[in-house]
Design a protein around this motif. Structure first.
Motif, short mmCIF file in Angstrom:
data_model
loop_
_atom_site.label_atom_id
_atom_site.label_comp_id
_atom_site.label_asym_id
_atom_site.label_seq_id
_atom_site.Cartn_x
_atom_site.Cartn_y
_atom_site.Cartn_z
N ALA A 202 43.89 53.87 39.50
CA ALA A 202 44.21 53.63 40.82
C ALA A 202 44.76 54.79 41.67
N VAL A 203 44.60 54.86 42.71
CA VAL A 203 44.97 56.14 43.78
C VAL A 203 46.21 55.54 44.35
N VAL A 204 47.26 56.14 44.38
CA VAL A 204 48.49 55.88 45.15
C VAL A 204 48.92 57.02 46.32
N ASP A 205 48.97 56.65 47.33
CA ASP A 205 49.45 57.66 48.47
C ASP A 205 50.54 57.27 49.27
N ILE A 288 47.53 51.87 48.20
CA ILE A 288 46.90 51.78 46.99
C ILE A 288 45.33 51.43 46.97
N GLY A 289 44.69 52.16 46.37
CA GLY A 289 43.17 51.87 46.11
C GLY A 289 42.76 51.69 44.54
N PHE A 290 42.17 50.68 44.00
CA PHE A 290 41.95 51.04 42.82
C PHE A 290 40.31 50.42 42.49
N ASP A 304 36.40 58.76 43.53
CA ASP A 304 35.85 58.35 44.88
C ASP A 304 35.84 56.86 45.13
N ASN A 305 35.55 56.10 44.23
CA ASN A 305 35.57 54.66 44.62
C ASN A 305 36.89 54.22 45.00
N ALA A 306 37.92 54.72 43.93
CA ALA A 306 39.54 54.20 44.49
C ALA A 306 39.69 54.61 45.66
N ASP A 307 39.27 56.11 45.98
CA ASP A 307 39.72 56.43 47.19
C ASP A 307 39.09 55.82 48.28
N SER A 323 41.03 46.41 46.13
CA SER A 323 40.20 46.94 45.05
C SER A 323 38.81 47.28 45.41
N PHE A 324 38.28 48.27 45.15
CA PHE A 324 36.71 48.68 45.33
C PHE A 324 35.85 47.64 45.26
N GLU A 325 36.03 47.28 44.24
CA GLU A 325 35.00 45.99 43.84
C GLU A 325 35.01 44.85 44.71
N ASN A 326 36.23 44.41 45.12
CA ASN A 326 36.33 43.38 46.17
C ASN A 326 35.59 43.79 47.35
N LEU A 327 35.95 45.12 47.89
CA LEU A 327 35.38 45.61 49.16
C LEU A 327 34.09 45.57 49.04
N ILE A 328 33.39 46.24 48.12
CA ILE A 328 31.92 45.97 47.96
C ILE A 328 31.29 44.70 48.07
N GLU A 329 32.09 43.94 47.39
CA GLU A 329 31.57 42.38 47.35
C GLU A 329 31.51 41.72 48.79
N GLN A 330 32.60 42.11 49.41
CA GLN A 330 32.58 41.84 50.88
C GLN A 330 31.78 42.62 51.69
#
Ligand SMILES: Nc1nc2c(ncn2[C@@H]2O[C@H](COP(=O)(O)OP(=O)(O)OP(=O)(O)O)[C@@H](O)[C@H]2O)c(=O)[nH]1
Length: 345
Positions: A202-205, A288-290, A304-307, A323-330
């Protein structure tokens, strides 16, 4: 000290990653000790203080007098039980015998008053004549661990720094890979033996951190970074790797857990930050992105994916988790794979 031991000390001090240090020290001790079984324990403080066996090494002479080594033989129950039962006193060098008449020398490696690692050397033979050398090697290891641990840390927050990201990730994955291949479960972790399927980054900003600096000054900005790192230590587990990547960006590499568990922990963190009253500054939020850590991915791809998921969170309201995987799926973000010749293991 023998030349062999000196050579091994050169090998120990050539390590640049504190987690790889343990492997070197086991190999060194096995070389100069008699037939023995050596266990490397890792100290854990949370949720309770424990010493978890993370590697074992057996050194045994064959019929031609040549030492043979075998890694990761399961630790005898009696050894682990002794350590569990005597946790409070095993904070200094101890010599003892277990019920099976095996002789043990137990050497803790201490950093900042905590047992970070411990080495247990056990043998059918008395170990007293090796004691001085064992202690000397352990002391070199302890001093060197302190140097490495300091160089791996961010000076403001004490979290791991960005420089260590690739080596920590690589060593984490190769450890998990070995464990999985030889069928060793992570001690104390019965949740998911197939570790590799359950690792997340996870990347936290911090949101609008520039405004914090502009309005309150850098000293209060730094205070926010420090408090945030303390909240991270409170929310996440001892075995999760916590990094400050520089600026107001933090990274978490989770110990193996399911996606739902990672999501729950990250949402809890967002909530804890949202509800915390930061000195002077008051309210602060984080985005956060993970992403899943795939063992075949380049370390930069994982980041990069989490970013990408973090960027999406910034564009979609902040103070939230994606979540990166959810965003890809959608179909909301695209995957880009970095080709590289770095192999994780
Ligand atoms: N106090 C302090 N500020 C830092 C440090 N490192 C980076 N910064 C500041 O962090 C701020 C980051 O600002 P931006 O990247 O524009 O992002 P932001 O204002 O957080 O906005 P969003 O991320 O889009 O929500 C800049 O003002 C940097 O000067 C540090 O070590 N201490």
């Amino acid at each position: 000290m023998t030349d062999k031991v000196l050579d091994s000390i050169v090998e120990i001090t050539s390590q640049r990653d504190s987690s790889a240090l343990g492997i070197s020290i086991l190999a060194t001790i096995a070389e100069f000790s008699p037939t023995c079984f050596i266990t490397l324990y890792q100290g854990v403080e949370f949720p309770t203080r424990q010493l978890n066996p993370i590697h074992t090494l057996t050194g045994k002479e064959d019929e031609n007098g040549i030492k043979q080594y075998l890694w990761e033989k399961p630790i005898p129950q009696a050894y682990k039980k002794y350590v569990d039962d005597n946790l409070l006193v095993l904070t200094k060098l101890s010599v003892y015998q277990t019920e099976d008449d095996i002789h043990h020398v137990f050497i803790p490696i201490i950093n900042e008053n905590k047992v970070v690692y411990a080495i247990d050397v056990s043998s059918e033979h008395r170990l007293s004549k090796y004691l001085d050398t064992l202690v000397a090697v352990a002391k070199v290891c302890e001093n060197f661990y302190t140097v490495l641990a300091t160089s791996e840390r961010d000076t403001l927050t004490g979290l791991l720094n960005r420089r260590t990201y690739e080596s920590k990730l690589t060593s984490l994955l190769s450890n998990q890979y070995t464990r999985q291949r030889v069928g060793i479960q992570r001690p104390g972790n019965v949740r998911h033996p197939l570790d590799l399927d359950y690792t997340w980054l996870a990347v936290v900003d911090i949101d609008h951190f520039k405004q914090v600096n502009d309005k309150f000054g850098h000293i209060y900005g730094d205070e926010v970074l420090l408090v945030l790192s303390q909240l991270m230590r409170q929310v996440f587990r001892e075995n999760d790797l916590l990094f400050r990547f520089g600026g107001e960006e933090f990274v978490i590499i989770f110990e193996p857990i399911t996606k739902e568990q990672a999501e729950t922990a990250l949402n809890k963190f967002i909530n804890v930050v949202r509800n915390h009253k930061f000195p002077m500054v008051g309210k602060v939020t984080v985005s956060i992105g993970f992403a899943k850590i795939m063992s075949t991915d380049h370390p930069t791809t994982i980041l990069d994916n989490a970013d990408k998921a973090l960027y999406y969170a910034k564009e979609n309201g902040r103070d939230c988790l994606y979540s990166f995987e959810n965003l890809i799926e959608q179909g909301l973000v695209k995957a880009v794979n970095i080709e590289g010749d770095i192999e994780l293991f």
